[in-house]
Scaffold this active site. Sequence first.
Site, short mmCIF file in Angstrom:
data_model
loop_
_atom_site.label_atom_id
_atom_site.label_comp_id
_atom_site.label_asym_id
_atom_site.label_seq_id
_atom_site.Cartn_x
_atom_site.Cartn_y
_atom_site.Cartn_z
N CYS A 117 30.33 59.57 57.45
CA CYS A 117 30.89 58.30 58.26
C CYS A 117 29.50 57.23 57.02
CB CYS A 117 30.37 57.91 59.27
SG CYS A 117 28.48 58.54 59.43
N CYS A 193 34.75 57.12 61.03
CA CYS A 193 34.22 55.40 60.59
C CYS A 193 35.48 55.57 59.64
CB CYS A 193 32.75 55.35 60.34
SG CYS A 193 32.51 55.01 58.75
N CYS A 201 36.71 58.29 48.31
CA CYS A 201 35.89 60.03 48.20
C CYS A 201 36.65 61.12 46.84
CB CYS A 201 36.27 60.48 49.08
SG CYS A 201 35.44 59.72 50.31
#
Length: 275
Positions: A117, A193, A201
């Site tokens: 998150c 989230c 990422c």
Amino acid sequence: MIEQITDQLTILGHPQRITVFRMLMRRFPDRVPAGELAAELDVKPSTMSNYLNALQRSGLVKQERSGTSLLYSIEMKTVQQMLDFLIVDCCRGRPDICMPIPKDTATNRKFNVLFICSGNSARSIFAESLLRQIGDDRFNVYSAGTRPSSELNPFAVQVLRDKGHDISVLRPKNLSEFSAPDAPVMDFVFTVCNQAANEECPAWEGQPISGHWGVEDPVKAEGTDAEKSLAFQTAYGALKRRIQAFSSLPVESLDRIALQSAVDEIGRTPTEETK
């Protein structure tokens, strides 16, 4: 079929349209408001509407109405058909030509699981603690934040203490720790989230199964301490429901396609509190 695939690839060849497509892929199976996409990508609403209309016409994205809002999500069957066509045609039916060799699938080992998150102070910490408790020692469990807080949220810590979790092993961690050369290779990566799912990422080594299990941020709750505590209890319960479903999967025996399908289905479960 070739004309349809050509049209889809042409639409995805536009740098902004493919950025929208990638964000919706990261958020799958969520249905995302057009306004949120526009805000996250800093695009004018009218321009975003044009991008989404093009993706929708190609069949790669679908639109649903909820009240006065238009929500968009990936039309996964169409995406799979496009990828299947490319693999069969371009790779001559041999995915090993076009794809990295999958990592060892031996079953006599623990599976590495990472929860992500933004702050790594509550939701991902909840998920880490829950799977460590529920997973029957089948998993090595980690959590991290894209912009981690300096300390765990005190309301989250209290919930974990009340539920009997070991707090001593927990700390906020930066996602970069898990892209280092000596970091464990992940089998599963979950975002819990929306903000983390929206962000870029790292490309994970080993091609882990990934999923988005978005839960409302309890840190943003306002009101009395009792009302704030209830928000954290609700987030914990929502994640517990999903962790229980995940830990009950026969991970050792399911193939990659079945695992990904199961992970996506868990992401569709309601997020009401589980006692």
